[in-house]
Scaffold this motif. Structure first.
Motif, PDB file in Angstrom:
ATOM      1  N   PRO A  26      17.488  12.701   8.792  1.00  0.00           N
ATOM      2  CA  PRO A  26      18.626  12.110   9.508  1.00  0.00           C
ATOM      3  C   PRO A  26      18.925  12.859  10.804  1.00  0.00           C
ATOM      4  O   PRO A  26      18.768  14.084  10.880  1.00  0.00           O
ATOM      5  CB  PRO A  26      19.778  12.254   8.500  1.00  0.00           C
ATOM      6  CG  PRO A  26      19.107  12.263   7.161  1.00  0.00           C
ATOM      7  CD  PRO A  26      17.802  12.981   7.373  1.00  0.00           C
ATOM      8  N   GLY A  56      22.951   3.181   9.642  1.00  0.00           N
ATOM      9  CA  GLY A  56      22.871   2.705   8.266  1.00  0.00           C
ATOM     10  C   GLY A  56      21.479   2.716   7.672  1.00  0.00           C
ATOM     11  O   GLY A  56      21.280   2.302   6.526  1.00  0.00           O
ATOM     12  N   TYR A  57      20.495   3.184   8.431  1.00  0.00           N
ATOM     13  CA  TYR A  57      19.100   3.154   7.964  1.00  0.00           C
ATOM     14  C   TYR A  57      18.914   3.954   6.679  1.00  0.00           C
ATOM     15  O   TYR A  57      18.274   3.479   5.729  1.00  0.00           O
ATOM     16  CB  TYR A  57      18.180   3.685   9.064  1.00  0.00           C
ATOM     17  CG  TYR A  57      16.761   3.907   8.613  1.00  0.00           C
ATOM     18  CD1 TYR A  57      15.866   2.844   8.558  1.00  0.00           C
ATOM     19  CD2 TYR A  57      16.307   5.179   8.239  1.00  0.00           C
ATOM     20  CE1 TYR A  57      14.550   3.036   8.139  1.00  0.00           C
ATOM     21  CE2 TYR A  57      15.004   5.378   7.817  1.00  0.00           C
ATOM     22  CZ  TYR A  57      14.132   4.312   7.768  1.00  0.00           C
ATOM     23  OH  TYR A  57      12.842   4.503   7.357  1.00  0.00           O
ATOM     24  N   TRP A  58      19.479   5.166   6.620  1.00  0.00           N
ATOM     25  CA  TRP A  58      19.213   6.050   5.476  1.00  0.00           C
ATOM     26  C   TRP A  58      19.895   5.521   4.212  1.00  0.00           C
ATOM     27  O   TRP A  58      19.336   5.645   3.106  1.00  0.00           O
ATOM     28  CB  TRP A  58      19.674   7.469   5.797  1.00  0.00           C
ATOM     29  CG  TRP A  58      18.925   8.036   6.963  1.00  0.00           C
ATOM     30  CD1 TRP A  58      19.365   8.197   8.247  1.00  0.00           C
ATOM     31  CD2 TRP A  58      17.569   8.462   6.962  1.00  0.00           C
ATOM     32  NE1 TRP A  58      18.363   8.698   9.054  1.00  0.00           N
ATOM     33  CE2 TRP A  58      17.248   8.874   8.291  1.00  0.00           C
ATOM     34  CE3 TRP A  58      16.572   8.538   5.991  1.00  0.00           C
ATOM     35  CZ2 TRP A  58      16.003   9.365   8.647  1.00  0.00           C
ATOM     36  CZ3 TRP A  58      15.319   9.031   6.339  1.00  0.00           C
ATOM     37  CH2 TRP A  58      15.035   9.433   7.658  1.00  0.00           C
ATOM     38  N   GLN A  59      21.084   4.912   4.348  1.00  0.00           N
ATOM     39  CA  GLN A  59      21.725   4.335   3.188  1.00  0.00           C
ATOM     40  C   GLN A  59      20.911   3.151   2.648  1.00  0.00           C
ATOM     41  O   GLN A  59      20.737   2.991   1.425  1.00  0.00           O
ATOM     42  CB  GLN A  59      23.145   3.859   3.539  1.00  0.00           C
ATOM     43  CG  GLN A  59      24.118   4.986   3.853  1.00  0.00           C
ATOM     44  CD  GLN A  59      24.021   5.454   5.311  1.00  0.00           C
ATOM     45  OE1 GLN A  59      23.083   5.081   6.025  1.00  0.00           O
ATOM     46  NE2 GLN A  59      24.984   6.257   5.734  1.00  0.00           N
ATOM     47  N   LYS A  60      20.411   2.311   3.542  1.00  0.00           N
ATOM     48  CA  LYS A  60      19.594   1.173   3.122  1.00  0.00           C
ATOM     49  C   LYS A  60      18.261   1.633   2.527  1.00  0.00           C
ATOM     50  O   LYS A  60      17.732   1.003   1.602  1.00  0.00           O
ATOM     51  CB  LYS A  60      19.346   0.248   4.306  1.00  0.00           C
ATOM     52  CG  LYS A  60      20.607  -0.462   4.817  1.00  0.00           C
ATOM     53  CD  LYS A  60      20.284  -1.363   6.001  1.00  0.00           C
ATOM     54  CE  LYS A  60      21.548  -2.069   6.500  1.00  0.00           C
ATOM     55  NZ  LYS A  60      21.265  -2.936   7.676  1.00  0.00           N
ATOM     56  N   LYS A  61      17.751   2.759   3.065  1.00  0.00           N
ATOM     57  CA  LYS A  61      16.468   3.253   2.560  1.00  0.00           C
ATOM     58  C   LYS A  61      16.603   3.698   1.110  1.00  0.00           C
ATOM     59  O   LYS A  61      15.674   3.530   0.300  1.00  0.00           O
ATOM     60  CB  LYS A  61      15.972   4.405   3.432  1.00  0.00           C
ATOM     61  CG  LYS A  61      14.586   4.904   3.046  1.00  0.00           C
ATOM     62  CD  LYS A  61      14.098   5.975   3.997  1.00  0.00           C
ATOM     63  CE  LYS A  61      12.694   6.434   3.599  1.00  0.00           C
ATOM     64  NZ  LYS A  61      12.178   7.492   4.511  1.00  0.00           N
ATOM     65  N   GLU A  62      17.761   4.266   0.762  1.00  0.00           N
ATOM     66  CA  GLU A  62      17.983   4.739  -0.604  1.00  0.00           C
ATOM     67  C   GLU A  62      17.940   3.597  -1.620  1.00  0.00           C
ATOM     68  O   GLU A  62      17.544   3.800  -2.773  1.00  0.00           O
ATOM     69  CB  GLU A  62      19.333   5.457  -0.694  1.00  0.00           C
ATOM     70  CG  GLU A  62      19.345   6.822  -0.011  1.00  0.00           C
ATOM     71  CD  GLU A  62      20.688   7.516  -0.145  1.00  0.00           C
ATOM     72  OE1 GLU A  62      21.596   6.906  -0.747  1.00  0.00           O
ATOM     73  OE2 GLU A  62      20.820   8.659   0.333  1.00  0.00           O
ATOM     74  N   VAL A  63      18.334   2.428  -1.177  1.00  0.00           N
ATOM     75  CA  VAL A  63      18.332   1.280  -2.099  1.00  0.00           C
ATOM     76  C   VAL A  63      17.163   0.333  -1.823  1.00  0.00           C
ATOM     77  O   VAL A  63      17.124  -0.788  -2.331  1.00  0.00           O
ATOM     78  CB  VAL A  63      19.675   0.513  -2.002  1.00  0.00           C
ATOM     79  CG1 VAL A  63      20.818   1.403  -2.455  1.00  0.00           C
ATOM     80  CG2 VAL A  63      19.924   0.014  -0.575  1.00  0.00           C
ATOM     81  N   ALA A  66      15.816  -0.912   3.686  1.00  0.00           N
ATOM     82  CA  ALA A  66      15.674  -0.537   5.098  1.00  0.00           C
ATOM     83  C   ALA A  66      14.583  -1.355   5.770  1.00  0.00           C
ATOM     84  O   ALA A  66      13.595  -1.759   5.136  1.00  0.00           O
ATOM     85  CB  ALA A  66      15.355   0.947   5.225  1.00  0.00           C
TER      86      ALA A  66
END
Length: 435
Positions: A26, A56-63, A66
């Motif tokens: 990040p 918001g990329y890292w939050q979307k990547k977790e789920v 992304a």
């Protein structure tokens, strides 16, 4: 590539490495690692044309939602490709990036080329100058435009016309990137008619401002430096009221004869209001230069098409000169390396001879010391023989003296002496096995 804060200021980062890092860490954490702000690191990415993750990329990547990671676009000629914390970053050209031929040239909000936006205020914030001299702005990262205040607007408009015409043809115009130290600005002849000695400025010793980095345009991958300068003309100046004014000025013409009695004249080169564009190769060792001058009847603006055609047609010629310069530079490097190798071999031979000489001197000195020790031993033995033939009182005293004297004498074993000697290879180890 793992960088800690103590190393960050000294570490150079390529755009490929930066691309890998911003898509694996990040931005906030990566900025801390380099000890810079997140906004500054974003500017670094923009300067190196490195895409970075959206908000918001890292939050979307977790789920697992992304968007796919975009590819790193290829570097364009003139792009900055290396960054370190203690070095500047290239000024972003914004819409100028990845310009294609025949597309509309990049424009700012006021219609100008991006590197010309808002430059007037920086040019006018100048060091102290004499009347009618060239501006000497404090800011050094400015377009390569040399002008007086009276000609500033004309010079900027002309530069804009030239820059946008080049952009329209697909030739990017930008400041030389800070990591491209090989691009240099050549000395520019500002005189309209170079005749005799230069007499610019008071006492003919005035200095002319120049930018920190050249302004360049790329024709393909071939860079051309661009300088727009207001030319100077030789003018007669009269010293009146504590300063020099033009001889043909209304002030001088209005003086009476008695007022001219205590004045005198000299000649100076002063800005004349007419411009010259100089295109040159900024590559060291490449001698190529073309210039176009305004006259009282013809402006640079009317020559723009000819300027663009000339630069386009000169690409092949300058490219050949660049290749030749690279070959000559490589040959000079090889010659220098060979000369250094010869010097090192000569120095190695000299050190070998010096070590041999020092070793011989040391050995001779050791042998002399051993001979001296032997002669001393003979002296003691002769003294011992003679002690037996004298009376007891004197013998007792001499025996004590002989004992003390012997205690001061070192070893007589030649091997002990030999152990203190240094062979030539112990004094200096040869660098070359064939020497």
């Amino acid at each position: 590539m793992n960088i800690n804060s103590s190393q960050s200021s000294k570490t150079e980062v390529s755009r490929d490495d930066l691309y890998d890092q911003v898509w694996s860490t990040p931005m906030s954490r990566l900025a801390e690692r380099y000890d810079v702000s997140g906004s500054y690191l974003a500017r670094v990415c923009e300067a190196l044309n490195v895409p970075r993750p959206p908000v918001g990329y890292w939050q979307k990547k977790e789920v697992g939602k992304a968007q796919p990671q975009p590819e790193l676009p290829p570097a364009q000629p003139g792009d900055q490709i290396v960054w370190s914390k203690n070095k500047p970053i290239a000024r972003s050209a914004g819409a100028v990036r990845q310009r294609q031929p025949n597309r509309k040239a990049a424009k700012g909000r006021d219609g100008r080329h991006p590197i010309l936006l808002g430059v007037e205020k920086h040019f006018l914030k100048t060091r102290k100058i004499e009347e009618e001299e060239f501006l000497r702005p404090y800011k050094t990262l400015l377009p390569d435009i040399i002008t007086s205040e009276l000609c500033l607007e004309h010079a900027i408009k002309t530069a804009d016309k030239v820059y946008r015409a080049l952009e329209k043809t697909g030739h990017r115009v930008l400041f030389a990137a800070p990591d491209q130290k090989k691009l240099r600005r050549v000395a520019i002849e500002e005189r309209e008619k170079p005749v005799g000695d230069r007499k610019y400025g008071r006492y003919s010793m005035g200095s002319i401002w120049s930018p920190h980095r050249p302004t360049v345009t790329y024709v393909g991958d071939v860079p051309f430096g661009l300088t727009i300068t207001e030319m100077t003309e030789r003018s007669t100046m009269r010293y009146v009221g504590g300063k020099f004014v033009r001889e043909d000025s209304a002030r001088v013409k209005g003086l009476r004869s008695r007022q001219l009695a205590n004045t005198w004249t000299t000649e100076q080169d002063l800005p004349c209001g007419r411009l010259k564009l100089t295109a040159y190769s900024p590559i060291q060792g490449v001698e190529w230069e073309e210039s176009w001058q305004e006259t009282t009847k013809v402006t640079l603006g009317s020559m723009v098409d000819a300027i663009v055609r000339k630069l386009s047609s000169s690409k092949s010629r300058v490219s050949d000169l660049m290749n030749r310069a690279r070959e000559e530079a490589a040959q000079r490097q090889r010659d220098w390396e060979e000369s250094q190798e010869c010097w090192r071999r000569d120095e190695d031979r000299r050190r070998i001879e010096q070590a041999r000489s020092e070793s011989q001197k040391q050995l001779s000195k050791i042998m002399e010391e051993w001979k001296l020790a032997l002669s001393t031993e003979l002296f003691f033995r002769e003294a011992e023989k003679r002690i037996d033939g004298i009376d007891d009182d004197r013998r007792h005293i001499l025996e004590e003296r002989l004992k003390n004297a012997r205690s001061m004498l070192g070893s007589l074993d030649p091997l002990d002496f030999l152990e203190t000697w240094h062979a030539p290879h112990e004094i200096y180890v040869p660098k070359y096995s064939d020497e």
